[in-house]
Write a protein that holds these residues in place. Structure first.
Motif, PDB file in Angstrom:
ATOM      1  N   GLY A 144       1.991   1.060  -4.060  1.00 33.44           N
ATOM      2  CA  GLY A 144       1.350   2.365  -3.955  1.00 33.44           C
ATOM      3  C   GLY A 144       2.320   3.524  -3.944  1.00 33.44           C
ATOM      4  N   GLU A 145       1.778   4.735  -4.153  1.00 40.56           N
ATOM      5  CA  GLU A 145       2.584   5.949  -4.151  1.00 40.56           C
ATOM      6  C   GLU A 145       3.314   6.113  -2.820  1.00 40.56           C
ATOM      7  OE1 GLU A 145       0.571   9.493  -5.201  1.00 40.56           O
ATOM      8  OE2 GLU A 145       0.170   8.884  -7.260  1.00 40.56           O
ATOM      9  N   ASN A 146       4.587   6.510  -2.924  1.00 41.73           N
ATOM     10  CA  ASN A 146       5.408   6.804  -1.746  1.00 41.73           C
ATOM     11  C   ASN A 146       5.560   5.609  -0.804  1.00 41.73           C
ATOM     12  OD1 ASN A 146       5.784   9.707  -2.338  1.00 41.73           O
ATOM     13  ND2 ASN A 146       3.585   9.831  -1.935  1.00 41.73           N
ATOM     14  N   ALA A 147       5.398   4.408  -1.337  1.00 38.36           N
ATOM     15  CA  ALA A 147       5.472   3.205  -0.505  1.00 38.36           C
ATOM     16  C   ALA A 147       6.798   3.095   0.238  1.00 38.36           C
ATOM     17  CB  ALA A 147       5.260   1.961  -1.367  1.00 38.36           C
ATOM     18  N   PHE A 148       7.899   3.499  -0.417  1.00 32.50           N
ATOM     19  CA  PHE A 148       9.223   3.423   0.206  1.00 32.50           C
ATOM     20  C   PHE A 148       9.875   4.803   0.311  1.00 32.50           C
ATOM     21  CE2 PHE A 148       8.411  -0.778  -1.506  1.00 32.50           C
ATOM     22  CZ  PHE A 148       8.871  -1.632  -0.513  1.00 32.50           C
ATOM     23  N   ARG A 149       9.080   5.828   0.232  1.00 32.51           N
ATOM     24  CA  ARG A 149       9.628   7.186   0.240  1.00 32.51           C
ATOM     25  C   ARG A 149      10.436   7.458   1.507  1.00 32.51           C
ATOM     26  NH1 ARG A 149       8.926  11.670  -2.574  1.00 32.51           N
ATOM     27  NH2 ARG A 149       9.414  13.656  -1.602  1.00 32.51           N
ATOM     28  N   GLY A 175       1.088   3.620  -9.451  1.00 28.42           N
ATOM     29  CA  GLY A 175       1.535   4.243  -8.202  1.00 28.42           C
ATOM     30  C   GLY A 175       3.007   4.055  -7.926  1.00 28.42           C
ATOM     31  N   VAL A 176       3.613   3.032  -8.547  1.00 31.97           N
ATOM     32  CA  VAL A 176       5.035   2.757  -8.311  1.00 31.97           C
ATOM     33  C   VAL A 176       5.915   3.897  -8.829  1.00 31.97           C
ATOM     34  CG1 VAL A 176       5.514   1.558 -10.498  1.00 31.97           C
ATOM     35  CG2 VAL A 176       6.765   0.908  -8.427  1.00 31.97           C
ATOM     36  N   GLY A 213       0.785  -1.225   0.000  1.00 33.79           N
ATOM     37  CA  GLY A 213       0.000   0.000   0.000  1.00 33.79           C
ATOM     38  C   GLY A 213       0.818   1.276   0.000  1.00 33.79           C
ATOM     39  N   ALA A 214       0.155   2.387  -0.296  1.00 32.79           N
ATOM     40  CA  ALA A 214       0.791   3.705  -0.278  1.00 32.79           C
ATOM     41  C   ALA A 214       1.363   4.000   1.115  1.00 32.79           C
ATOM     42  CB  ALA A 214      -0.226   4.776  -0.673  1.00 32.79           C
TER      43      ALA A 214
END
Length: 422
Positions: free
Chosen positions: A126-131, A149-150, A103-104
């Motif tokens: 999802g977006e920013n999953a590993f930000r 989202g990746v 997930g994000a």
């Protein structure tokens, strides 16, 4: 009086029947497995939906974490949004092959995370999953991933030096001052799809040595020159050198034009854009997608699961602040564009900050045009930016932008910084 009493008794009976009905319905739903239940397993909080388990929260101290493949005999198929949010003690995580979705913000700012292996079962990231996972040095994205989202999944991962993206989904590469990303052919890139991206120090010219040849090489770059080039880099050497010099010409600020993107909510739209950009001259309108991306990167708009890009924008300045108004998108829907245009008008627009364009000796020949008058006196200084059309050529102001001492121009102020000789 008796009628009133009868009505009360009737009402009480109806309430009791309703309560019994709800209780029976609750039991039947739970028994059928249709109801989503929440529970705890070790350091994990999870929810169950039918035969599938979602990890909703990790409450442990970190270290090397192994996510279970099954809980209560049901497969763990998803790592939920913000499940490991800001778990700075996390150093490595093992994701089971049963997981299909991350997930994000799932591992948002897990700064201590140095190792993660994404299994080939995963289809959605999802977006920013590993930000903000600054400890990660390399990552491999399996070909199974199909989610858009990746694209923003690894923003702010400043420690990454290698991204192996086997999927057909594009991934935005994190920008780090002093470094550039290159693909297998040595081309400078800002995103990668179906390939491997490697990070290099600016000016290292990793491929310059191999391709530079005896005299700076065919691929030594516009400024590489016959013998390694005047601008071939400190390590370019007399004859192309071990490191081959600066084969790549990067404008305007040596490859790092903007910050990592942020996502904001504008009405019912979700908009991702870069909030910090490099000075781009005096442009007010950007009329094509290419013009926008050259300065701001992609401006992405998401509505009801559909993702679109801005193709025309207007830049306004109000009370000392900068804003973006979205005029058109690639959706080709007048109502869609009209809604965005109205919501981003004036001070309701997407706020952003402009950082100075840095001028150095190595990029000044490409960026700075000094016009001289009598006695070799500087008459005008024109600086090339990434702005659109004619507005890219910015006439610097001697009063606010630069000063001259001998043969050196020193840039100052909000628009330009650095120095160069002429």
């Amino acid at each position: 009086m008796n009628r009133l009493k009868e009505k009360k008794e009737t009402l009480k009976g109806a309430v009791k029947k309703l309560a019994v009905f709800i209780s029976v319905l609750f039991v039947m739903t739970a028994a059928s497995g249709l109801m989503v239940l929440a529970d705890t397993y070790g350091d994990f909080k999870y929810s169950v939906d039918g035969d599938e388990v979602t990890i909703t929260k990790y409450n442990g101290e970190g270290g090397d974490v192994v996510i279970p493949g099954t809980i209560e005999g049901k497969s763990v198929t998803s790592i939920g949004e913000e499940a490991f949010y800001e778990c700075e003690g996390l150093t490595s995580v093992e994701i089971p092959s049963s997981v299909t979705s991350i997930g994000a913000y799932a591992f948002y700012e897990c700064r201590g995370l140095t190792s993660v292996e994404i299994p080939s079962s995963v289809t959605s990231i999802g977006e920013n999953a590993f930000r903000g996972c600054e400890g990660l040095t390399s990552v491999e994205i399996p070909s199974s991933v199909t989610s858009r989202g990746v694209y923003y999944a690894f923003g702010g991962c400043k420690g990454l030096t290698s991204v192996d993206n086997k999927s057909n989904c594009e991934i935005k590469l994190p920008g780090v001052d002093g470094y550039v990303w290159k693909d297998g052919s040595g081309t400078v890139i800002t995103s990668i799809k179906n390939g491997v991206a490697t990070r290099f120090s600016e000016g290292s010219g990793e491929n310059g040595g191999e391709n530079g040849g005896e005299n700076g090489g065919e691929n030594g770059g516009e400024n590489g020159g016959e013998n390694g080039g005047e601008n071939g880099g400190e390590n370019g050497g007399e004859n192309g050198g071990e490191n081959g010099g600066n084969g790549d010409k990067i404008l305007p600020d040596e490859g790092l034009a903007f910050s990592e993107p942020v996502t904001v909510t504008v009405g019912e739209y979700s908009v991702s854009y870069n909030r910090i950009v490099t000075f781009f001259g005096k442009a007010k309108k950007f009329k094509t997608e290419a013009e926008i991306e050259n300065v701001f990167g992609e401006i992405r708009i998401v509505l009801q699961g559909e993702t679109h890009k801005a193709t025309s924008i207007k830049v306004v300045k109000k009370n000392g602040n900068n804003y973006i108004q979205i005029l058109k998108t690639d959706k080709s829907d007048k109502n869609f564009d009209k809604g965005l245009k109205k919501l981003t008008k004036g001070t309701s627009g997407l706020s952003f900050t402009i950082k100075p364009l840095k001028i150095t000796e190595s990029n000044s020949k490409a960026l700075v045009n000094v016009k001289k008058g009598k006695g070799n006196k500087v008459k005008a200084v024109i600086v090339t930016t990434k702005g659109p059309g004619k507005s890219k050529d910015y006439k610097a102001s001697k009063k606010t932008d630069y000063s001259v001492s001998g043969t050196t121009i020193t840039f100052k102020g909000e628009n330009l910084e650095g120095s160069c000789s002429f």
